[in-house]
Design an enzyme around this catalytic site. Structure first.
Site, PDB file in Angstrom:
ATOM      1  N   SER A  77    -100.553 -14.857  22.542  1.00  0.00           N
ATOM      2  CA  SER A  77    -101.545 -13.887  23.010  1.00  0.00           C
ATOM      3  C   SER A  77    -100.983 -12.495  23.253  1.00  0.00           C
ATOM      4  O   SER A  77    -101.705 -11.602  23.721  1.00  0.00           O
ATOM      5  CB  SER A  77    -102.180 -14.408  24.305  1.00  0.00           C
ATOM      6  OG  SER A  77    -101.179 -14.831  25.224  1.00  0.00           O
ATOM      7  N   GLU A  78     -99.710 -12.273  22.910  1.00  0.00           N
ATOM      8  CA  GLU A  78     -99.030 -11.037  23.303  1.00  0.00           C
ATOM      9  C   GLU A  78     -99.684  -9.759  22.798  1.00  0.00           C
ATOM     10  O   GLU A  78     -99.697  -8.746  23.504  1.00  0.00           O
ATOM     11  CB  GLU A  78     -97.566 -11.100  22.847  1.00  0.00           C
ATOM     12  CG  GLU A  78     -96.684 -12.020  23.662  1.00  0.00           C
ATOM     13  CD  GLU A  78     -96.779 -13.483  23.254  1.00  0.00           C
ATOM     14  OE1 GLU A  78     -96.010 -14.311  23.778  1.00  0.00           O
ATOM     15  OE2 GLU A  78     -97.639 -13.812  22.384  1.00  0.00           O
ATOM     16  N   VAL A  79    -100.216  -9.778  21.558  1.00  0.00           N
ATOM     17  CA  VAL A  79    -100.776  -8.521  21.030  1.00  0.00           C
ATOM     18  C   VAL A  79    -101.972  -8.027  21.844  1.00  0.00           C
ATOM     19  O   VAL A  79    -102.295  -6.837  21.806  1.00  0.00           O
ATOM     20  CB  VAL A  79    -101.169  -8.646  19.531  1.00  0.00           C
ATOM     21  CG1 VAL A  79     -99.929  -8.795  18.675  1.00  0.00           C
ATOM     22  CG2 VAL A  79    -102.167  -9.772  19.307  1.00  0.00           C
TER      23      VAL A  79
END
Length: 263
Positions: free
Chosen positions: A135-137
């Protein structure tokens, strides 16, 4: 080895490591990262531990980075962020390179770094309620420290999609991708983990460590003369070991090998 953020239970050769920040979905902070790193190192040296199970208290396995910690990181310098990132990367590598078999027990969300932990373990067993994501982006960053292990699990092509979309991945989809090995109902999760642990305990500890090292040496490499020679040397070294002799003797005598837990 234990801390406020971590609980470790060793029973009959099985070490269960519980991330214990349930109110924050076992999100990473510096204390948890340090505790996990030290625990992985120590358990790998303990002769009374054959298998490690990594688990999370509460509803989630791990939701990745603590948002309060991420906010602090946003105010820190690049050099400070590099130091923090190196600690996380070292923790993941320590887990991935443990000599002993490792099993991820995933009952809920495994997001960001949580998906990294699940990928770095040798085996991942999930309940039907489990959800995964890189989910980093969504936060303007990338899944850098976890990338070697997630890409190893799901492959480059799938990583191209999920690293950029941050889509939620269901447990059943995670099986299709190669991230998860078994999906079971929530009330069967512990039973399935126990069965996997029992299967792992049947193998010789030295041979299992050698098998993990073999995979690292051979994976994604062409079959060359060097690889052929290396694999032959590896089996030749093991065949004459006391563990190999015990395994063969036990099989021929139709008795359990000495490394099986008693009782």
């Amino acid at each position: 080895m234990e801390s406020k953020t971590l609980e470790v239970d060793v029973n009959q050769g099985v070490a269960t490591v519980w991330m214990n920040r349930p109110e924050l979905h076992n999100a990473f902070n510096p204390e948890l990262i340090e505790a996990l790193t030290q625990t992985f190192r120590q358990l790998d040296q303990q002769s009374d531990v054959r298998v490690m199970v990594l688990a999370g208290r509460g509803k989630s396995f791990s939701a990745g980075a603590d948002l309060a910690w991420m906010k602090q990181a946003g105010q820190a310098s690049e050099s400070e962020n590099f130091a923090d990132a190196m600690k996380l990367a070292l923790m993941m590598r320590t887990l991935a390179e443990m000599n002993k078999p490792t099993v991820a027990r995933v009952q809920g969300a495994a997001l960001g770094g949580g998906m990294g932990l699940a990928s770095a373990c040798d085996i991942c067993i999930a309940s039907e309620q489990a959800l995964f994501a890189t989910s980093e982006v969504k936060f303007g960053i990338i899944p850098a420290a976890i990338s070697p292990y997630v890409i190893r699990a799901i492959g480059e092509r799938h990583a191209c999609r999920y690293f950029q979309t941050a889509e939620l991945i269901s447990a059943h989809k995670a099986v299709e991708l190669g991230l998860v090995h078994e999906v079971v109902a929530a009330d069967s999760l512990d039973e399935c983990v126990a069965g996997m642990v029992k299967s792992l305990q049947r193998g010789g500890p030295q041979s299992q460590a050698a098998a993990k090292d073999l995979i690292r040496a051979v994976a994604s490499r062409p079959v060359t003369d060097e690889i052929v020679r290396d694999t032959a040397q590896r089996i030749a070294r093991l065949r004459a070991t006391p563990e190999a002799r015990e395994g063969l003797d036990a099989f021929l005598a139709k008795r359990p090998p000495q490394w099986l837990p008693k009782g």
